[in-house]
Scaffold this motif. Structure first.
Motif, PDB file in Angstrom:
ATOM      1  N   ASP A  86       0.794  -1.229   0.000  1.00  0.00           N
ATOM      2  CA  ASP A  86       0.000   0.000   0.000  1.00  0.00           C
ATOM      3  C   ASP A  86       0.828   1.281   0.000  1.00  0.00           C
ATOM      4  O   ASP A  86       0.283   2.378  -0.105  1.00  0.00           O
ATOM      5  CB  ASP A  86      -0.958   0.017   1.205  1.00  0.00           C
ATOM      6  CG  ASP A  86      -0.231  -0.251   2.524  1.00  0.00           C
ATOM      7  OD1 ASP A  86       1.009  -0.333   2.514  1.00  0.00           O
ATOM      8  OD2 ASP A  86      -0.908  -0.366   3.566  1.00  0.00           O
ATOM      9  N   CYS A  87       2.168   1.192   0.110  1.00  0.00           N
ATOM     10  CA  CYS A  87       3.048   2.368  -0.011  1.00  0.00           C
ATOM     11  C   CYS A  87       2.603   3.529   0.873  1.00  0.00           C
ATOM     12  O   CYS A  87       2.363   4.634   0.388  1.00  0.00           O
ATOM     13  CB  CYS A  87       3.106   2.862  -1.456  1.00  0.00           C
ATOM     14  SG  CYS A  87       3.746   1.690  -2.620  1.00  0.00           S
ATOM     15  N   GLN A  88       2.454   3.313   2.144  1.00  0.00           N
ATOM     16  CA  GLN A  88       1.995   4.378   3.038  1.00  0.00           C
ATOM     17  C   GLN A  88       3.101   5.397   3.287  1.00  0.00           C
ATOM     18  O   GLN A  88       4.234   5.041   3.602  1.00  0.00           O
ATOM     19  CB  GLN A  88       1.518   3.784   4.360  1.00  0.00           C
ATOM     20  CG  GLN A  88       0.240   2.976   4.227  1.00  0.00           C
ATOM     21  CD  GLN A  88      -0.268   2.472   5.565  1.00  0.00           C
ATOM     22  OE1 GLN A  88       0.418   2.559   6.574  1.00  0.00           O
ATOM     23  NE2 GLN A  88      -1.483   1.931   5.561  1.00  0.00           N
ATOM     24  N   PHE A  89       2.751   6.681   3.139  1.00  0.00           N
ATOM     25  CA  PHE A  89       3.680   7.773   3.391  1.00  0.00           C
ATOM     26  C   PHE A  89       3.012   8.787   4.316  1.00  0.00           C
ATOM     27  O   PHE A  89       1.800   8.768   4.505  1.00  0.00           O
ATOM     28  CB  PHE A  89       4.067   8.476   2.081  1.00  0.00           C
ATOM     29  CG  PHE A  89       4.794   7.606   1.096  1.00  0.00           C
ATOM     30  CD1 PHE A  89       6.127   7.302   1.274  1.00  0.00           C
ATOM     31  CD2 PHE A  89       4.136   7.106  -0.024  1.00  0.00           C
ATOM     32  CE1 PHE A  89       6.804   6.502   0.376  1.00  0.00           C
ATOM     33  CE2 PHE A  89       4.809   6.302  -0.928  1.00  0.00           C
ATOM     34  CZ  PHE A  89       6.147   5.997  -0.728  1.00  0.00           C
ATOM     35  N   PRO A 134       3.613  13.295  -1.197  1.00  0.00           N
ATOM     36  CA  PRO A 134       3.161  11.991  -1.688  1.00  0.00           C
ATOM     37  C   PRO A 134       1.898  12.009  -2.544  1.00  0.00           C
ATOM     38  O   PRO A 134       1.843  11.312  -3.568  1.00  0.00           O
ATOM     39  CB  PRO A 134       2.972  11.185  -0.399  1.00  0.00           C
ATOM     40  CG  PRO A 134       4.004  11.754   0.520  1.00  0.00           C
ATOM     41  CD  PRO A 134       4.015  13.226   0.225  1.00  0.00           C
ATOM     42  N   PRO A 135       0.844  12.806  -2.182  1.00  0.00           N
ATOM     43  CA  PRO A 135      -0.355  12.792  -3.038  1.00  0.00           C
ATOM     44  C   PRO A 135      -0.106  13.321  -4.452  1.00  0.00           C
ATOM     45  O   PRO A 135      -0.931  13.099  -5.345  1.00  0.00           O
ATOM     46  CB  PRO A 135      -1.335  13.704  -2.279  1.00  0.00           C
ATOM     47  CG  PRO A 135      -0.879  13.669  -0.860  1.00  0.00           C
ATOM     48  CD  PRO A 135       0.615  13.590  -0.946  1.00  0.00           C
ATOM     49  N   GLU A 141       5.890   6.577  -9.385  1.00  0.00           N
ATOM     50  CA  GLU A 141       6.775   7.356  -8.512  1.00  0.00           C
ATOM     51  C   GLU A 141       6.625   6.912  -7.060  1.00  0.00           C
ATOM     52  O   GLU A 141       7.617   6.836  -6.326  1.00  0.00           O
ATOM     53  CB  GLU A 141       6.471   8.846  -8.667  1.00  0.00           C
ATOM     54  CG  GLU A 141       6.930   9.426 -10.001  1.00  0.00           C
ATOM     55  CD  GLU A 141       6.365  10.814 -10.286  1.00  0.00           C
ATOM     56  OE1 GLU A 141       6.927  11.497 -11.142  1.00  0.00           O
ATOM     57  OE2 GLU A 141       5.353  11.196  -9.643  1.00  0.00           O
ATOM     58  N   ARG A 142       5.419   6.618  -6.645  1.00  0.00           N
ATOM     59  CA  ARG A 142       5.194   6.141  -5.277  1.00  0.00           C
ATOM     60  C   ARG A 142       5.889   4.799  -5.052  1.00  0.00           C
ATOM     61  O   ARG A 142       6.487   4.569  -3.991  1.00  0.00           O
ATOM     62  CB  ARG A 142       3.694   6.011  -4.988  1.00  0.00           C
ATOM     63  CG  ARG A 142       2.970   7.346  -4.862  1.00  0.00           C
ATOM     64  CD  ARG A 142       1.474   7.145  -4.658  1.00  0.00           C
ATOM     65  NE  ARG A 142       1.188   6.543  -3.372  1.00  0.00           N
ATOM     66  CZ  ARG A 142       1.009   7.231  -2.236  1.00  0.00           C
ATOM     67  NH1 ARG A 142       1.107   8.557  -2.247  1.00  0.00           N
ATOM     68  NH2 ARG A 142       0.739   6.619  -1.107  1.00  0.00           N
ATOM     69  N   GLN A 143       5.815   3.924  -6.031  1.00  0.00           N
ATOM     70  CA  GLN A 143       6.464   2.616  -5.892  1.00  0.00           C
ATOM     71  C   GLN A 143       7.982   2.764  -5.805  1.00  0.00           C
ATOM     72  O   GLN A 143       8.641   2.090  -5.017  1.00  0.00           O
ATOM     73  CB  GLN A 143       6.085   1.708  -7.065  1.00  0.00           C
ATOM     74  CG  GLN A 143       4.634   1.262  -7.086  1.00  0.00           C
ATOM     75  CD  GLN A 143       4.284   0.388  -5.900  1.00  0.00           C
ATOM     76  OE1 GLN A 143       3.771   0.871  -4.900  1.00  0.00           O
ATOM     77  NE2 GLN A 143       4.547  -0.897  -5.999  1.00  0.00           N
ATOM     78  N   ALA A 148      12.957   3.121  -2.494  1.00  0.00           N
ATOM     79  CA  ALA A 148      14.056   3.940  -1.964  1.00  0.00           C
ATOM     80  C   ALA A 148      14.027   3.943  -0.436  1.00  0.00           C
ATOM     81  O   ALA A 148      15.063   3.793   0.223  1.00  0.00           O
ATOM     82  CB  ALA A 148      13.957   5.360  -2.506  1.00  0.00           C
ATOM     83  N   ARG A 149      12.840   4.112   0.137  1.00  0.00           N
ATOM     84  CA  ARG A 149      12.709   4.120   1.599  1.00  0.00           C
ATOM     85  C   ARG A 149      13.112   2.772   2.189  1.00  0.00           C
ATOM     86  O   ARG A 149      13.733   2.704   3.260  1.00  0.00           O
ATOM     87  CB  ARG A 149      11.267   4.455   1.983  1.00  0.00           C
ATOM     88  CG  ARG A 149      11.022   4.560   3.471  1.00  0.00           C
ATOM     89  CD  ARG A 149       9.571   4.907   3.773  1.00  0.00           C
ATOM     90  NE  ARG A 149       8.649   3.921   3.221  1.00  0.00           N
ATOM     91  CZ  ARG A 149       7.325   4.046   3.248  1.00  0.00           C
ATOM     92  NH1 ARG A 149       6.774   5.131   3.772  1.00  0.00           N
ATOM     93  NH2 ARG A 149       6.542   3.113   2.739  1.00  0.00           N
TER      94      ARG A 149
END
Length: 225
Positions: A86-89, A134-135, A141-143, A148-149
């Motif tokens: 879900d790529c939570q930021f 992030p939004p 880009e989110r993936q 990266a994180r």
């Protein structure tokens, strides 16, 4: 690095995984396949100590998960990078600060790591988007930011849960290449995916072992993949 020995996991009164045994060796590359609901995400959570098996053993860097304290789990997770589905930021922070969050949590000097952070953002093609929130990012880009994180602390193991599930084929190839490069640097990689095209593409670049969860068991997938 991660060893599962005759592991089982039950959820809601039913057994989701049974008699699972696997050793993730240093520098190995694995795919984990199986239909939706088969237990791929649960399997990954067992690999990084987010869940404790109901039977059998899960050992992370030689430590049995059942015998590990909360602090022990926190320490070993610095050696495991997880790319969640879900790529939570944190939406109020720019993507560069989101990527750097594991450094802060680990008590590292973010300013001293600035050059490494910039290099990682460039490697993931995110330099032009470093100050974006992030939004404002696209799915791809989110993936890439999630990847990266996950690797900012230079972990020994990368576990990725459907990392290309929400991106087009071109972007999935780019993400795959990043994971292949990490593996060539000596990192152990395990990717949960149902995308057989992605798996075939990966096998052109690395010796990837393909595993499948079927009927609660872990099996070695056929050579036709």
């Amino acid at each position: 690095m991660i060893e599962l020995d005759n592991l089982a996991y039950s959820y809601g009164g039913g057994e989701l995984l049974s008699e699972v045994s696997l050793k993730l060796a240093p520098g190995s590359f694995h795919f984990l396949t199986g239909p939706s609901g088969a237990g791929k995400t649960t399997f990954l959570k067992l690999c990084y100590g987010a869940l404790v098996p109901t039977a059998g053993h899960a050992r992370i860097f030689g430590q049995d998960v059942r015998e590990m304290t909360r602090d022990d789990i926190a320490m070993v997770r610095r050696r495991i990078g997880v790319v969640h589905q879900d790529c939570q930021f944190l939406d109020h922070l720019p993507i560069s600060e989101n990527v750097a969050l594991p450094l802060t949590v680990a008590g590292r000097d973010v300013q001293a790591e600035a050059a490494n952070l910039d290099e990682l953002l460039a490697w993931c093609g995110l330099t032009p988007r470093a100050s974006a929130l992030p939004p404002q990012l696209s799915g791809g880009e989110r993936q890439r930011a999630a990847l990266a994180r996950a690797v900012i602390l230079s972990p020994d193991v990368i576990l990725a849960d459907e990392p290309t599930g929400n991106v087009d084929w071109e972007m999935s190839q780019r993400l795959l290449q990043l994971l292949v490069e990490l593996n060539r640097m000596g990192k152990t990689v395990l990717i949960a995916s149902h995308d057989l095209g992605l798996i075939r593409a990966a096998k052109q670049h690395v010796q990837a072992r393909v595993l499948r969860i079927s009927n609660r068991r872990l099996q070695l997938a056929g050579a036709d993949l």
